[in-house]
Design a protein around this motif. Structure first.
Motif, PDB file in Angstrom:
ATOM      1  N   UNK A   2       0.870  -1.177   0.000  1.00  0.00           N
ATOM      2  CA  UNK A   2       0.000   0.000   0.000  1.00  0.00           C
ATOM      3  C   UNK A   2       0.900   1.217   0.000  1.00  0.00           C
ATOM      4  N   UNK A   3       0.599   2.130  -0.885  1.00  0.00           N
ATOM      5  CA  UNK A   3       1.409   3.337  -0.883  1.00  0.00           C
ATOM      6  C   UNK A   3       0.507   4.562  -0.977  1.00  0.00           C
ATOM      7  N   UNK A   4       0.670   5.446  -0.002  1.00  0.00           N
ATOM      8  CA  UNK A   4      -0.106   6.679   0.045  1.00  0.00           C
ATOM      9  C   UNK A   4       0.842   7.827  -0.292  1.00  0.00           C
ATOM     10  N   UNK A   5       0.460   8.598  -1.274  1.00  0.00           N
ATOM     11  CA  UNK A   5       1.330   9.674  -1.737  1.00  0.00           C
ATOM     12  C   UNK A   5       0.617  11.008  -1.715  1.00  0.00           C
ATOM     13  N   UNK A   6       1.164  11.958  -0.951  1.00  0.00           N
ATOM     14  CA  UNK A   6       0.615  13.331  -0.873  1.00  0.00           C
ATOM     15  C   UNK A   6      -0.895  13.319  -0.722  1.00  0.00           C
ATOM     16  N   UNK A   7      -1.375  12.407   0.120  1.00  0.00           N
ATOM     17  CA  UNK A   7      -2.812  12.195   0.228  1.00  0.00           C
ATOM     18  C   UNK A   7      -3.459  13.323   1.039  1.00  0.00           C
ATOM     19  N   UNK A   8      -4.441  13.975   0.439  1.00  0.00           N
ATOM     20  CA  UNK A   8      -5.079  15.109   1.107  1.00  0.00           C
ATOM     21  C   UNK A   8      -6.591  15.021   0.942  1.00  0.00           C
ATOM     22  N   UNK A   9      -7.294  15.437   1.996  1.00  0.00           N
ATOM     23  CA  UNK A   9      -8.751  15.472   1.918  1.00  0.00           C
ATOM     24  C   UNK A   9      -9.274  16.738   2.578  1.00  0.00           C
ATOM     25  N   UNK A  10      -9.989  17.536   1.810  1.00  0.00           N
ATOM     26  CA  UNK A  10     -10.705  18.687   2.357  1.00  0.00           C
ATOM     27  C   UNK A  10     -12.185  18.417   2.112  1.00  0.00           C
ATOM     28  N   UNK A  11     -12.976  18.434   3.187  1.00  0.00           N
ATOM     29  CA  UNK A  11     -14.415  18.181   3.030  1.00  0.00           C
ATOM     30  C   UNK A  11     -15.098  19.416   2.460  1.00  0.00           C
ATOM     31  N   UNK A  12     -16.294  19.240   1.886  1.00  0.00           N
ATOM     32  CA  UNK A  12     -17.001  20.374   1.278  1.00  0.00           C
ATOM     33  C   UNK A  12     -17.219  21.542   2.248  1.00  0.00           C
ATOM     34  N   UNK A  61      -2.557   0.224  -4.379  1.00  0.00           N
ATOM     35  CA  UNK A  61      -2.361  -1.130  -3.861  1.00  0.00           C
ATOM     36  C   UNK A  61      -1.693  -1.929  -4.972  1.00  0.00           C
ATOM     37  N   UNK A  62      -0.579  -2.574  -4.661  1.00  0.00           N
ATOM     38  CA  UNK A  62       0.222  -3.249  -5.687  1.00  0.00           C
ATOM     39  C   UNK A  62       0.459  -2.332  -6.878  1.00  0.00           C
ATOM     40  N   UNK A  63       0.705  -1.066  -6.638  1.00  0.00           N
ATOM     41  CA  UNK A  63       1.011  -0.133  -7.716  1.00  0.00           C
ATOM     42  C   UNK A  63      -0.186   0.375  -8.496  1.00  0.00           C
ATOM     43  N   UNK A  64      -1.390  -0.118  -8.154  1.00  0.00           N
ATOM     44  CA  UNK A  64      -2.573   0.342  -8.887  1.00  0.00           C
ATOM     45  C   UNK A  64      -3.415   1.266  -8.037  1.00  0.00           C
ATOM     46  N   UNK A  65      -3.882   2.322  -8.647  1.00  0.00           N
ATOM     47  CA  UNK A  65      -4.603   3.328  -7.885  1.00  0.00           C
ATOM     48  C   UNK A  65      -5.973   2.819  -7.428  1.00  0.00           C
ATOM     49  N   UNK A  70     -12.568  -1.270  -2.981  1.00  0.00           N
ATOM     50  CA  UNK A  70     -11.678  -2.229  -3.620  1.00  0.00           C
ATOM     51  C   UNK A  70     -11.942  -3.639  -3.077  1.00  0.00           C
ATOM     52  N   UNK A  71     -12.024  -4.647  -3.972  1.00  0.00           N
ATOM     53  CA  UNK A  71     -12.346  -6.001  -3.508  1.00  0.00           C
ATOM     54  C   UNK A  71     -11.312  -6.605  -2.564  1.00  0.00           C
ATOM     55  N   UNK A  72     -10.079  -6.117  -2.620  1.00  0.00           N
ATOM     56  CA  UNK A  72      -9.044  -6.700  -1.750  1.00  0.00           C
ATOM     57  C   UNK A  72      -8.920  -5.969  -0.416  1.00  0.00           C
ATOM     58  N   UNK A  73      -9.729  -4.929  -0.247  1.00  0.00           N
ATOM     59  CA  UNK A  73      -9.625  -4.102   0.959  1.00  0.00           C
ATOM     60  C   UNK A  73     -10.957  -4.102   1.692  1.00  0.00           C
ATOM     61  N   UNK A  74     -10.921  -4.376   2.992  1.00  0.00           N
ATOM     62  CA  UNK A  74     -12.163  -4.446   3.741  1.00  0.00           C
ATOM     63  C   UNK A  74     -12.087  -3.608   5.008  1.00  0.00           C
ATOM     64  N   UNK A  75     -13.134  -2.836   5.245  1.00  0.00           N
ATOM     65  CA  UNK A  75     -13.150  -1.901   6.379  1.00  0.00           C
ATOM     66  C   UNK A  75     -14.115  -2.386   7.456  1.00  0.00           C
ATOM     67  N   UNK A  76     -13.638  -2.410   8.701  1.00  0.00           N
ATOM     68  CA  UNK A  76     -14.456  -2.814   9.849  1.00  0.00           C
ATOM     69  C   UNK A  76     -14.609  -1.603  10.775  1.00  0.00           C
ATOM     70  N   UNK A  77     -15.839  -1.345  11.206  1.00  0.00           N
ATOM     71  CA  UNK A  77     -16.127  -0.144  11.985  1.00  0.00           C
ATOM     72  C   UNK A  77     -16.217  -0.450  13.484  1.00  0.00           C
ATOM     73  N   UNK A  78     -16.390   0.619  14.254  1.00  0.00           N
ATOM     74  CA  UNK A  78     -16.513   0.455  15.704  1.00  0.00           C
ATOM     75  C   UNK A  78     -17.752  -0.345  16.074  1.00  0.00           C
TER      76      UNK A  78
END
Ligand code: ADP
Ligand code: ADP
Length: 221
Positions: A2-12, A61-65, A70-78
């Motif tokens: 996994x590679x995160x590059x200059x990742x930025x998020x500004x909400x509306x 992920x594996x060099x692909x944006x 994403x099917x290979x990534x799964x998120x679990x919440x509180x």
């Protein structure tokens, strides 16, 4: 992996939840992300999972944006977020409905064993304790055989005993299948107990203050 590059998020609404964040995560690594409320930890996981899109920068992920969930990534919440009208078995198999029944059954038995919930298949979510429900949520993620498991304060709503036991479950799962894990927690002891690397974040805008390498060997598969 996994590679995160200059990742930025500004909400509306103008909130700069993440500045330009850079992070590389190895296959099979367990990374814990800690930091106070509002420093962008949840945003970071949503961006990695593809649930939310970045304002600038990239997740690869594996060099692909990663552009969408994403099917290979799964998120679990509180909270487990189970469907209340479906049984444990139906909740767990929801994401693999397209597979044939034999394969569904095989995977179901395997994940029920991993989270130690054999014989709970026919129960409804309201008949489970908080810890059991969260184990169902973990099983529902595992059954899709993700390479990356993202967990957003998965155990913080649970009592200390249950939390400790679920931390053990998570480590066992990791030893079995070796997924890459990113876990957000505000529990420093949990971070130290689980992670190879602890990433400390700071708010306004969300950024990495420090990365601490823990003394844990990576899995060999
Ligand atoms: P953390 O998980 O560390 O508590 P979050 O990623 O939830 O941080 O939030 C980071 C900042 O972005 C906070 O100021 C929060 O209020 C804001 N934020 C989070 N989600 C949204 C959203 N959907 N819309 C607007 N602002 C948001
Ligand atoms: P966490 O505790 O995991 O950081 P939050 O309670 O901050 O989660 O956020 C829960 C939900 O509310 C998220 O979907 C997030 O996008 C949204 N949210 C958080 N802060 C804001 C905000 N300031 N404005 C709008 N939505 C927000």
């Amino acid at each position: 992996m996994l590679s995160l590059r200059s990742l930025a998020k500004t909400y509306p609404n103008g909130v700069e939840a993440l500045g330009a964040l850079n992070l590389d995560i190895l296959a099979g690594e367990i990374v814990a992300v800690i930091g106070g409320s509002g420093c962008g930890k949840s945003t970071l996981l949503r961006l990695i999972s593809g649930l939310e899109s970045a304002t600038r920068g990239q997740v690869k992920i594996h060099g692909e944006q990663v552009m969408a969930p994403h099917p290979l990534i799964n998120l679990i919440f509180q909270e487990p977020r189970l469907l209340p009208w479906l049984t444990v078995e139906q909740n767990i198999c929801f994401g693999i409905r397209h597979l044939d029944r034999l394969e569904q059954g095989r995977r179901l038995r395997a994940v029920l064993q991993q989270v130690q919930l054999q014989s709970y298949e026919k129960r409804l979510p309201k008949e489970l304790s908080g810890g059991q429900a969260q184990r169902v949520a973990i099983a529902r993620a595992l059954i899709t055989q993700p390479e990356v498991l993202l967990l957003d304060e998965p155990f913080s709503a649970l009592d200390a005993m249950t939390r400790a036991s679920l931390q053990d479950h998570l480590l066992e799962i990791w030893r079995d299948a070796g997924p890459t894990i990113v876990i957000v927690t505000h529990d420093i002891e949990e971070a130290a107990a689980l992670a190879h690397r602890v990433v400390v974040m700071q708010p306004s805008p969300g950024r990495i203050l420090e990365e601490i390498d823990m003394d844990l060997p990576l899995p060999r598969h």
